[in-house]
Design a protein around this motif. Structure first.
Motif, PDB file in Angstrom:
ATOM      1  N   THR A 171      -9.738   2.242  -2.938  1.00  0.00           N
ATOM      2  CA  THR A 171      -8.776   3.208  -2.413  1.00  0.00           C
ATOM      3  C   THR A 171      -9.462   4.101  -1.388  1.00  0.00           C
ATOM      4  OG1 THR A 171      -9.305   4.802  -4.166  1.00  0.00           O
ATOM      5  CG2 THR A 171      -7.465   3.277  -4.575  1.00  0.00           C
ATOM      6  N   THR A 202     -12.383   1.608  -6.959  1.00  0.00           N
ATOM      7  CA  THR A 202     -10.933   1.370  -7.068  1.00  0.00           C
ATOM      8  C   THR A 202     -10.310   0.799  -5.795  1.00  0.00           C
ATOM      9  OG1 THR A 202     -10.455   3.651  -6.366  1.00  0.00           O
ATOM     10  CG2 THR A 202     -10.718   3.260  -8.726  1.00  0.00           C
ATOM     11  N   HIS A 218      -4.493   0.247  -8.184  1.00  0.00           N
ATOM     12  CA  HIS A 218      -5.735   0.930  -7.838  1.00  0.00           C
ATOM     13  C   HIS A 218      -5.549   2.435  -7.737  1.00  0.00           C
ATOM     14  CE1 HIS A 218      -7.223  -3.119  -6.037  1.00  0.00           C
ATOM     15  NE2 HIS A 218      -7.511  -3.004  -7.320  1.00  0.00           N
ATOM     16  N   ILE A 219      -4.378   2.873  -7.268  1.00  0.00           N
ATOM     17  CA  ILE A 219      -4.091   4.312  -7.241  1.00  0.00           C
ATOM     18  C   ILE A 219      -4.114   4.872  -8.661  1.00  0.00           C
ATOM     19  CG2 ILE A 219      -2.239   5.996  -6.898  1.00  0.00           C
ATOM     20  CD1 ILE A 219      -1.504   4.566  -4.335  1.00  0.00           C
ATOM     21  N   ILE A 230      -4.175   9.921  -2.310  1.00  0.00           N
ATOM     22  CA  ILE A 230      -4.825   8.637  -2.581  1.00  0.00           C
ATOM     23  C   ILE A 230      -4.038   7.533  -1.880  1.00  0.00           C
ATOM     24  CG2 ILE A 230      -5.702   7.090  -4.360  1.00  0.00           C
ATOM     25  CD1 ILE A 230      -5.411   9.371  -6.366  1.00  0.00           C
ATOM     26  N   LEU A 234       0.849  -1.194   0.000  1.00  0.00           N
ATOM     27  CA  LEU A 234       0.000   0.000   0.000  1.00  0.00           C
ATOM     28  C   LEU A 234       0.886   1.246   0.000  1.00  0.00           C
ATOM     29  CD1 LEU A 234      -2.899  -0.782   2.489  1.00  0.00           C
ATOM     30  CD2 LEU A 234      -2.894  -0.987  -0.001  1.00  0.00           C
ATOM     31  N   GLY A 253      -3.721   3.432  -1.443  1.00  0.00           N
ATOM     32  CA  GLY A 253      -4.131   2.158  -2.033  1.00  0.00           C
ATOM     33  C   GLY A 253      -2.948   1.444  -2.646  1.00  0.00           C
ATOM     34  N   SER A 254      -3.222   0.363  -3.387  1.00  0.00           N
ATOM     35  CA  SER A 254      -2.162  -0.345  -4.095  1.00  0.00           C
ATOM     36  C   SER A 254      -1.783   0.434  -5.348  1.00  0.00           C
ATOM     37  CB  SER A 254      -2.621  -1.752  -4.469  1.00  0.00           C
ATOM     38  OG  SER A 254      -3.660  -1.695  -5.426  1.00  0.00           O
ATOM     39  N   GLU A 294     -13.766   5.735  -4.685  1.00  0.00           N
ATOM     40  CA  GLU A 294     -13.125   4.915  -3.653  1.00  0.00           C
ATOM     41  C   GLU A 294     -13.617   3.471  -3.708  1.00  0.00           C
ATOM     42  OE1 GLU A 294     -12.115   8.000  -0.006  1.00  0.00           O
ATOM     43  OE2 GLU A 294     -14.155   7.213  -0.175  1.00  0.00           O
TER      44      GLU A 294
END
Length: 210
Positions: free
Chosen positions: A158, A156, A175-176, A169, A116, A171-172, A153
């Motif tokens: 996130t 994705t 996904h970002i 943002i 993350l 997230g991974s 959100e």
């Protein structure tokens, strides 16, 4: 000198020695520190949620924590009990996520999941907007009562923080990228319904690949 003969089935190899794990202080050769600046507008939220922030830093990561209210800084450092070599960076990322505006429960994911990250940019990085144009762009990203932001959100996986013209943002990496593309389209003037339709297709394709 006796030489081991691998063809001799009666001869056994010596057992592999087992050594205790080194602490982070021993592994790095000394105490490591990270200093994080607290913006004035995040000082009161930090005080209100301090126990939720302090507990995982000390009990889970085994770090030492010091707050200097006069200088508005948080200092994290390793201790002899710190066994995870990445603990200091994880702790700094966790605190920084809260400072940027993420909820504690969302920032805690940085301690549990390794892949993350936080990506930060400004609206001006995408398009040079000011005044009413900037306000309308922020409104398109948020939507009424935050509906557009929540939709991005959820699609994705996130978490997004809107702080004036700054966007953060969590997230991974994949996904970002999806969330950032959607937000950039909104900044450039695309209607939310169109952006959300494309986003759903991209998210569905990504979920099938993984």
């Amino acid at each position: 000198m006796e030489i081991e003969n691998p063809s001799n089935p009666t001869q056994t190899s010596a057992p592999v020695p087992q050594f205790p794990a080194l602490s982070a202080v021993e592994a790095t050769g000394g105490v490591e520190k990270r200093k994080i600046i607290i913006p004035p507008h995040r000082l009161n939220p930090l005080k209100e949620r301090w126990l939720e922030i302090y507990t995982p830093l000390v009990e889970q990561l085994m770090l030492q924590v010091k707050v200097n209210q006069a200088k508005k800084t948080i200092t994290l450092r390793t201790s002899p009990q710190t066994t995870e070599t990445g603990a200091l960076q994880k702790g700094a990322d966790f605190v920084q996520a809260f400072i940027l505006g993420f909820e504690v429960r969302d920032a805690l994911a940085l301690l549990r999941v390794d892949d993350l990250y936080i990506d930060s940019f400004t609206i001006q990085d995408v398009k040079d907007l000011h005044g009413d144009h900037l306000s309308r762009a922020i409104g398109r990203i948020a939507g009424r009562d935050g509906a557009v932001k929540y939709a991005i959100e959820n699609a994705t996986k996130t978490r997004i923080v809107l702080a004036d013209n700054h966007i953060h943002i969590l997230g991974s990496f994949t996904h970002i990228g999806m969330a950032r593309n959607a937000i950039c389209s909104l900044i450039l003037g695309s209607p939310p319904s169109q952006v959300y339709g494309r986003l759903q297709g991209t998210a569905a394709a990504a979920n099938q690949r993984f």
